[in-house]
Scaffold this active site. Structure first.
Site, PDB file in Angstrom:
ATOM      1  N   PRO A   2       0.633  -1.187   0.109  1.00 42.58           N
ATOM      2  CA  PRO A   2       0.108  -0.202  -0.034  1.00 42.58           C
ATOM      3  C   PRO A   2       0.802   1.157   0.058  1.00 42.58           C
ATOM      4  O   PRO A   2       1.757   1.229   0.800  1.00 42.58           O
ATOM      5  CB  PRO A   2      -0.767  -0.064   1.271  1.00 42.58           C
ATOM      6  CG  PRO A   2      -0.471  -1.410   1.860  1.00 42.58           C
ATOM      7  CD  PRO A   2       0.724  -1.831   1.389  1.00 42.58           C
ATOM      8  N   GLU A   3       0.423   2.137  -0.869  1.00 44.51           N
ATOM      9  CA  GLU A   3       1.337   3.447  -0.888  1.00 44.51           C
ATOM     10  C   GLU A   3       0.011   4.700  -0.722  1.00 44.51           C
ATOM     11  O   GLU A   3      -1.126   4.142  -0.217  1.00 44.51           O
ATOM     12  CB  GLU A   3       1.697   3.732  -2.341  1.00 44.51           C
ATOM     13  CG  GLU A   3       2.829   2.641  -2.741  1.00 44.51           C
ATOM     14  CD  GLU A   3       3.534   2.690  -4.088  1.00 44.51           C
ATOM     15  OE1 GLU A   3       3.641   3.932  -4.518  1.00 44.51           O
ATOM     16  OE2 GLU A   3       3.731   1.815  -4.637  1.00 44.51           O
ATOM     17  N   HIS A  94      -4.894 -15.119  10.340  1.00 45.28           N
ATOM     18  CA  HIS A  94      -4.172 -13.604   9.969  1.00 45.28           C
ATOM     19  C   HIS A  94      -4.947 -12.367  10.581  1.00 45.28           C
ATOM     20  O   HIS A  94      -4.494 -11.293  10.400  1.00 45.28           O
ATOM     21  CB  HIS A  94      -3.763 -13.489   8.646  1.00 45.28           C
ATOM     22  CG  HIS A  94      -2.883 -14.640   7.924  1.00 45.28           C
ATOM     23  ND1 HIS A  94      -1.816 -15.047   8.472  1.00 45.28           N
ATOM     24  CD2 HIS A  94      -3.150 -15.753   6.872  1.00 45.28           C
ATOM     25  CE1 HIS A  94      -1.485 -16.415   7.919  1.00 45.28           C
ATOM     26  NE2 HIS A  94      -2.166 -16.498   7.047  1.00 45.28           N
ATOM     27  N   ARG A 113       1.534 -11.497   6.185  1.00 46.49           N
ATOM     28  CA  ARG A 113       3.039 -11.227   6.129  1.00 46.49           C
ATOM     29  C   ARG A 113       3.752 -10.700   7.600  1.00 46.49           C
ATOM     30  O   ARG A 113       4.724 -10.817   7.654  1.00 46.49           O
ATOM     31  CB  ARG A 113       3.659 -10.729   4.923  1.00 46.49           C
ATOM     32  CG  ARG A 113       3.337 -11.611   3.690  1.00 46.49           C
ATOM     33  CD  ARG A 113       3.872 -10.936   2.454  1.00 46.49           C
ATOM     34  NE  ARG A 113       5.139 -10.801   2.416  1.00 46.49           N
ATOM     35  CZ  ARG A 113       5.831 -10.387   1.453  1.00 46.49           C
ATOM     36  NH1 ARG A 113       5.126  -9.982   0.459  1.00 46.49           N
ATOM     37  NH2 ARG A 113       7.102 -10.613   1.335  1.00 46.49           N
TER      38      ARG A 113
END
Ligand code: ZN
Length: 280
Positions: A2-3, A94, A113
């Site tokens: 994500p940016e 998760h 992750r």
């Protein structure tokens, strides 16, 4: 990863869901994210009202009426799911942190992750501490905050390629690999070009391209978000048509390089996509 536009989309979702709400219950299912969730995280949030949600670079800051704040970074694969009528009975693998507000809104932080994190900060001075204290200007905060002259000043004395400089959050906040490639394409500047050979006129063009690319992506995120929410309540990434990013071997999205195509190179260990015809 994500940016700025993806983080802005998540920030908008959290703002809609949590602003003015009192947090009823907070659970940490897994503490060992990139930075461990603090021991007092649940205690610090529970019972507090969320008074402000801010995005700074790729971070989201949730200011609480207690004088503290939580800071969220989505890392590589972090996602936020929002449920208008309570948390689901069964959480997914998760799902690491859940937050419930008194009005029944449920928030889930999901991160396969675990490169993202959720930490605490003091609301009054969060921006004078790492990583915010060294962060460059917000590219969408207006022409007086980020412009060609500001960018030119930030690049002064730098020797490396422009692409690497734009990934440095102290030069400009919120950009990552995707939008740097797209902005350099839009501005017609080769990613390998040395910062020493970027003059102020090029910086003016580049600053404008960065703003244009980001605004377009934020707009696309907003519209995709609404469609997406109907199905599973998720907030996070969205599909967006790129001009060069991840398009190796294809024609680029907007020039007449009919014999050429988008090339992929590797800079500082990361893929760069560019059009050698348009970008010099
Ligand atoms: Zn081209």
């Amino acid at each position: 990863m994500p940016e700025l536009p993806e983080v802005e989309t998540v920030k908008g979702g959290l703002e809609k869901a949590l602003l003015g709400q009192r947090l009823r219950s907070v659970r940490v299912l897994r503490r060992d994210l990139r930075v461990p969730v603090p021991d007092d995280f649940c205690k610090a949030l529970t019972g507090c009202v969320v008074t402000q949600i801010i995005r700074r670079g790729k971070y989201i800051v949730g200011v609480l009426d207690s004088g503290r704040a939580f800071v969220l970074h989505l890392g590589m694969s972090g996602r936020v799911r929002i449920y208008d009528s309570g948390l689901p009975a069964n959480l997914e693998t998760h799902d690491h942190v859940t937050i419930e507000a008194e009005n029944g809104t449920g928030i889930v932080y999901h991160d396969p992750r675990r490169f993202g994190f959720l930490i605490l900060a003091e609301a009054g001075n969060w921006d004078s501490r790492p990583p915010f204290d060294r962060m460059g200007p917000e590219p969408l905060s207006g022409n007086n905050v980020f412009n060609g002259a500001v960018l030119h000043q930030a690049l002064a004395g730098r020797k490396g390629p422009i692409k690497t400089a734009l990934l440095d959050q102290s030069v400009v906040a919120g950009l990552g690999n995707i939008y740097v490639c797209e902005a350099l394409y839009d501005a017609g500047i080769a990613p390998e070009r040395s910062c020493a050979l970027i003059d102020e006129a090029m910086c003016v063009r580049l600053a404008e391209s960065i703003r244009t690319i980001l605004l377009r992506a934020v707009a696309a995120g907003g519209s995709t978000l609404r469609d997406y929410q109907k199905t599973d309540g998720s907030l996070g990434y969205f599909q967006y048509s790129f001009s060069v990013y991840d398009r190796e071997g294809e024609r680029c999205g907007g020039c007449d390089c009919s014999n050429g195509s988008v090339v992929r190179t590797v800079q500082a260990g990361r893929s760069t996509f560019s059009c050698p015809v348009k970008q010099v």
